[in-house]
Design a protein around this motif. Sequence first.
Motif, PDB file in Angstrom:
ATOM      1  N   PHE A   1      13.751  32.708  36.747  1.00 31.81           N
ATOM      2  CA  PHE A   1      13.944  31.831  35.594  1.00 31.81           C
ATOM      3  C   PHE A   1      14.576  32.653  34.465  1.00 31.81           C
ATOM      4  N   PRO A   2      15.654  32.141  33.845  1.00 26.09           N
ATOM      5  CA  PRO A   2      16.436  32.946  32.896  1.00 26.09           C
ATOM      6  C   PRO A   2      15.657  33.525  31.718  1.00 26.09           C
ATOM      7  N   SER A   3      14.719  32.795  31.159  1.00 22.53           N
ATOM      8  CA  SER A   3      14.020  33.298  29.969  1.00 22.53           C
ATOM      9  C   SER A   3      12.683  33.967  30.304  1.00 22.53           C
ATOM     10  N   PHE A   4      12.509  34.353  31.557  1.00 22.91           N
ATOM     11  CA  PHE A   4      11.285  35.041  31.968  1.00 22.91           C
ATOM     12  C   PHE A   4      11.114  36.326  31.150  1.00 22.91           C
ATOM     13  N   ASN A   5       9.898  36.546  30.593  1.00 20.47           N
ATOM     14  CA  ASN A   5       9.609  37.757  29.821  1.00 20.47           C
ATOM     15  C   ASN A   5       8.796  38.755  30.622  1.00 20.47           C
ATOM     16  N   MET A   6       7.597  38.334  31.018  1.00 22.03           N
ATOM     17  CA  MET A   6       6.696  39.239  31.726  1.00 22.03           C
ATOM     18  C   MET A   6       5.625  38.449  32.448  1.00 22.03           C
ATOM     19  N   ALA A   7       4.948  39.137  33.383  1.00 24.48           N
ATOM     20  CA  ALA A   7       3.846  38.528  34.131  1.00 24.48           C
ATOM     21  C   ALA A   7       2.718  39.538  34.203  1.00 24.48           C
ATOM     22  N   ARG A   8       1.495  39.051  34.131  1.00 20.77           N
ATOM     23  CA  ARG A   8       0.356  39.958  34.153  1.00 20.77           C
ATOM     24  C   ARG A   8      -0.793  39.312  34.914  1.00 20.77           C
ATOM     25  N   VAL A   9      -1.366  40.039  35.848  1.00 18.68           N
ATOM     26  CA  VAL A   9      -2.554  39.602  36.577  1.00 18.68           C
ATOM     27  C   VAL A   9      -3.763  40.197  35.863  1.00 18.68           C
ATOM     28  N   VAL A  10      -4.757  39.380  35.577  1.00 17.58           N
ATOM     29  CA  VAL A  10      -5.946  39.841  34.863  1.00 17.58           C
ATOM     30  C   VAL A  10      -6.875  40.534  35.852  1.00 17.58           C
ATOM     31  N   ARG A  11      -7.337  41.721  35.460  1.00 21.38           N
ATOM     32  CA  ARG A  11      -8.196  42.534  36.329  1.00 21.38           C
ATOM     33  C   ARG A  11      -9.501  42.871  35.631  1.00 21.38           C
ATOM     34  N   ASP A  12     -10.534  43.107  36.421  1.00 16.57           N
ATOM     35  CA  ASP A  12     -11.826  43.560  35.907  1.00 16.57           C
ATOM     36  C   ASP A  12     -11.666  44.994  35.413  1.00 16.57           C
ATOM     37  N   LYS A  13     -12.113  45.268  34.197  1.00 11.21           N
ATOM     38  CA  LYS A  13     -11.940  46.611  33.618  1.00 11.21           C
ATOM     39  C   LYS A  13     -12.689  47.681  34.400  1.00 11.21           C
ATOM     40  N   ARG A  14     -13.844  47.340  34.911  1.00 13.97           N
ATOM     41  CA  ARG A  14     -14.672  48.342  35.609  1.00 13.97           C
ATOM     42  C   ARG A  14     -14.187  48.613  37.019  1.00 13.97           C
ATOM     43  N   THR A  15     -13.960  47.558  37.772  1.00 15.03           N
ATOM     44  CA  THR A  15     -13.641  47.731  39.190  1.00 15.03           C
ATOM     45  C   THR A  15     -12.141  47.765  39.474  1.00 15.03           C
ATOM     46  N   GLY A  16     -11.341  47.185  38.575  1.00 21.72           N
ATOM     47  CA  GLY A  16      -9.906  47.125  38.801  1.00 21.72           C
ATOM     48  C   GLY A  16      -9.478  46.003  39.726  1.00 21.72           C
ATOM     49  N   LYS A  17     -10.422  45.232  40.243  1.00 24.22           N
ATOM     50  CA  LYS A  17     -10.086  44.117  41.136  1.00 24.22           C
ATOM     51  C   LYS A  17      -9.575  42.936  40.321  1.00 24.22           C
ATOM     52  N   THR A  18      -8.709  42.158  40.945  1.00 24.71           N
ATOM     53  CA  THR A  18      -8.173  40.983  40.272  1.00 24.71           C
ATOM     54  C   THR A  18      -9.282  39.956  40.026  1.00 24.71           C
TER      55      THR A  18
ATOM     56  N   TYR B   1       6.114  31.140  25.508  1.00 26.78           N
ATOM     57  CA  TYR B   1       5.514  30.002  26.209  1.00 26.78           C
ATOM     58  C   TYR B   1       4.921  30.555  27.492  1.00 26.78           C
ATOM     59  N   ARG B   2       3.599  30.337  27.679  1.00 27.93           N
ATOM     60  CA  ARG B   2       2.919  30.953  28.814  1.00 27.93           C
ATOM     61  C   ARG B   2       2.353  29.945  29.789  1.00 27.93           C
ATOM     62  N   LEU B   3       2.418  30.364  31.050  1.00 28.76           N
ATOM     63  CA  LEU B   3       1.797  29.615  32.137  1.00 28.76           C
ATOM     64  C   LEU B   3       0.539  30.347  32.580  1.00 28.76           C
ATOM     65  N   PHE B   4      -0.503  29.588  32.836  1.00 22.98           N
ATOM     66  CA  PHE B   4      -1.711  30.125  33.460  1.00 22.98           C
ATOM     67  C   PHE B   4      -1.513  29.988  34.961  1.00 22.98           C
ATOM     68  N   CYS B   5      -1.700  31.064  35.710  1.00 23.35           N
ATOM     69  CA  CYS B   5      -1.555  31.060  37.161  1.00 23.35           C
ATOM     70  C   CYS B   5      -2.926  31.287  37.773  1.00 23.35           C
ATOM     71  N   GLY B   6      -3.484  30.272  38.396  1.00 26.93           N
ATOM     72  CA  GLY B   6      -4.813  30.381  38.969  1.00 26.93           C
ATOM     73  C   GLY B   6      -4.793  30.488  40.473  1.00 26.93           C
ATOM     74  N   ASP B   7      -5.942  30.825  41.022  1.00 25.03           N
ATOM     75  CA  ASP B   7      -6.159  30.924  42.466  1.00 25.03           C
ATOM     76  C   ASP B   7      -5.269  31.991  43.102  1.00 25.03           C
ATOM     77  N   LEU B   8      -5.164  33.147  42.438  1.00 27.72           N
ATOM     78  CA  LEU B   8      -4.380  34.259  42.980  1.00 27.72           C
ATOM     79  C   LEU B   8      -5.238  35.066  43.942  1.00 27.72           C
ATOM     80  N   GLY B   9      -4.642  35.517  45.021  1.00 31.30           N
ATOM     81  CA  GLY B   9      -5.350  36.342  45.996  1.00 31.30           C
ATOM     82  C   GLY B   9      -5.463  37.787  45.530  1.00 31.30           C
TER      83      GLY B   9
ATOM     84  N   GLU C   1      -4.290  40.370  46.884  1.00 26.39           N
ATOM     85  CA  GLU C   1      -3.074  41.143  47.125  1.00 26.39           C
ATOM     86  C   GLU C   1      -2.024  40.953  46.024  1.00 26.39           C
ATOM     87  N   VAL C   2      -2.223  39.974  45.138  1.00 26.84           N
ATOM     88  CA  VAL C   2      -1.239  39.689  44.088  1.00 26.84           C
ATOM     89  C   VAL C   2      -1.445  40.642  42.918  1.00 26.84           C
ATOM     90  N   ASN C   3      -0.361  41.323  42.542  1.00 25.52           N
ATOM     91  CA  ASN C   3      -0.399  42.201  41.369  1.00 25.52           C
ATOM     92  C   ASN C   3       0.723  41.778  40.411  1.00 25.52           C
TER      93      ASN C   3
END
Length: 170
Positions: free
Chosen positions: A85-102, A62-70, A72-74
Motif C-alpha cells: 500500500f503506497p502510504s504504508f508507514n510501519m508495522a509492529r507486533v505487540v510482544r510481552d516485555k518479560r517473555t518476548g512472545k507475541t 491512520y492505524r489498523l489493529f491486526c488481531g489473531d496473529l500467530g 510466527e508473525v513478527n
Amino acid sequence: SQQLFERDAQIITPEALEGVKAAIASSEAENKAEAKKKAVPRKAAGQTWEDPILAEWPEDDYRLFCGDLGNEVNDDVLTKAFSRFPSFNMARVVRDKRTGKTKGYGFVSFASPSDLAAALKEMNGKYVGNRPIKLRKSKWKERTDFEALEKQKSQTHKKPKLPRKGVLHK
C-alpha cells in the motif's frame, strides 16, 4: 589492521577514555530524558499512564489493529504483508516485555485514510503466517489523554524567563 589498532590504542590516554565514557553516559541519560519527554499520556479504564512506545509512531497517522496473529508473525512479516500500500508507514507486533512472545495482535500505520480503507477491505481474513488475520480500525486516539498532551507540549515550548536587567527610561 592489528598494527593500526595498537597504534590508536596507544594514542588514547586513560583521561581521554574516561572522557569518552562520561560523554556516552551523558548521552544515554539525555536519550532517556528525551524519551520520557516524548512519552504520550494515555487514559483508559479509569487509569492514566505515559507510553513512550507511541513516540516512535508517526503523528496523525491512520492505524489498523491486526488481531489473531500467530506466534510466527513478527514485525517483518506484518510489514511485508502491508507494504504494497503506497502510504504504508510501519508495522509492529505487540510482544510481552518479560517473555518476548507475541501477544497475538499488532498495528499497521498508514499516512492516508484511503490506504487504510483499502487494506481493511483487501486484507481482512487473509492469511498472514499460519492464520487469517482479523482487522479493524485502531482506537489508539481514543485512549490518548489530549489534555495532558497539551500541558506537556506547552511546558516544552515555553522559553525560560531571563532575569530583567535594570533599564533607565528618560
